[in-house]
Write an enzyme that holds these catalytic residues in place. Sequence first.
Site, PDB file in Angstrom:
ATOM      1  N   SER A 153      30.128  36.617  37.777  1.00 13.03           N
ATOM      2  CA  SER A 153      29.675  37.354  36.591  1.00 13.03           C
ATOM      3  C   SER A 153      30.646  37.128  35.445  1.00 13.03           C
ATOM      4  O   SER A 153      31.697  36.508  35.606  1.00 13.03           O
ATOM      5  CB  SER A 153      29.575  38.853  36.898  1.00 13.03           C
ATOM      6  OG  SER A 153      30.876  39.435  36.951  1.00 13.03           O
ATOM      7  N   SER A 157      32.440  39.395  33.905  1.00 17.31           N
ATOM      8  CA  SER A 157      33.328  40.545  33.718  1.00 17.31           C
ATOM      9  C   SER A 157      34.780  40.155  33.463  1.00 17.31           C
ATOM     10  O   SER A 157      35.551  40.967  32.953  1.00 17.31           O
ATOM     11  CB  SER A 157      33.253  41.480  34.927  1.00 17.31           C
ATOM     12  OG  SER A 157      33.860  40.891  36.061  1.00 17.31           O
ATOM     13  N   LYS A 172      39.138  41.500  39.623  1.00 23.03           N
ATOM     14  CA  LYS A 172      39.536  42.208  38.399  1.00 23.03           C
ATOM     15  C   LYS A 172      41.039  42.019  38.201  1.00 23.03           C
ATOM     16  O   LYS A 172      41.735  41.440  39.031  1.00 23.03           O
ATOM     17  CB  LYS A 172      39.229  43.704  38.486  1.00 23.03           C
ATOM     18  CG  LYS A 172      37.784  44.060  38.822  1.00 23.03           C
ATOM     19  CD  LYS A 172      36.826  43.740  37.700  1.00 23.03           C
ATOM     20  CE  LYS A 172      35.388  44.097  38.096  1.00 23.03           C
ATOM     21  NZ  LYS A 172      34.400  43.665  37.082  1.00 23.03           N
TER      22      LYS A 172
END
Length: 248
Positions: free
Chosen positions: A42, A44, A105
Amino acid sequence: MSEKAEKKQQNALWENIKVVVQALLLAMVIRTILFQPFTIPSGSMMPTLLVGDYIFVNKFAYGYSRYSLPFSPNLFSGRIFGSSPNRGDIVVFRFPPNPDIDYIKRVVGLPGDHIQVKDGILYVNNAAVPRQPDGVFTSDYKLDPGENVPVYRERMDNGRTYDTLDQSPYSRGDNTREFIVPEDHYFMMGDNRDNSLDSRFDVGFVPAENLVGRASIIFFSLGNDTSFREFWKWPANMRWDRLFKVVE
């Protein structure tokens, strides 16, 4: 065929089988203990990591937990040979509400830290993380085109710097409550601050046990939503400048 020739053929077949088995075992050991390939699914982590990036994850950086092993067998709890991430590390971890899912992340909060976002600015222990404009970013990812999105370069108190995106000053993650990171947990955020489901939302605090490893290097990268299977499109869509790029 003579008995001698037949025996020689059988020995050659057995040797080939042993080589294949040894290669598979070596690959399993490398994947389990050293490095694991991971695909960015993705946007992100834009602009640092792009959809279509293929990276190696350093699995020995933080030691090992049950999630370091294939199929995550419940053989032990916690971590062995463990060490702690630093603020700014990009980490692959298991999604706490559903550990079958991998997330990636950036670590912005360590155990005991106070984390809050106010007016789009990240605060760590009541101090604003400095950021400076660093150009604009346009994505080749069709589901998140992001044309001319402002880029800001943040600097953590340990000197670690990295780029983030700020698409909107009014997104729901731009103003949060204060989070106090529990012991043996971490607070994670995506670099694409307005398009990341992270510790501000349903990810929550990430237990140390859920860490899989640290993002290390981009070894392959395809743009324009090109599938790995579409090898005939590789020459036109390869991001040559990203090959073997160290992840910051």
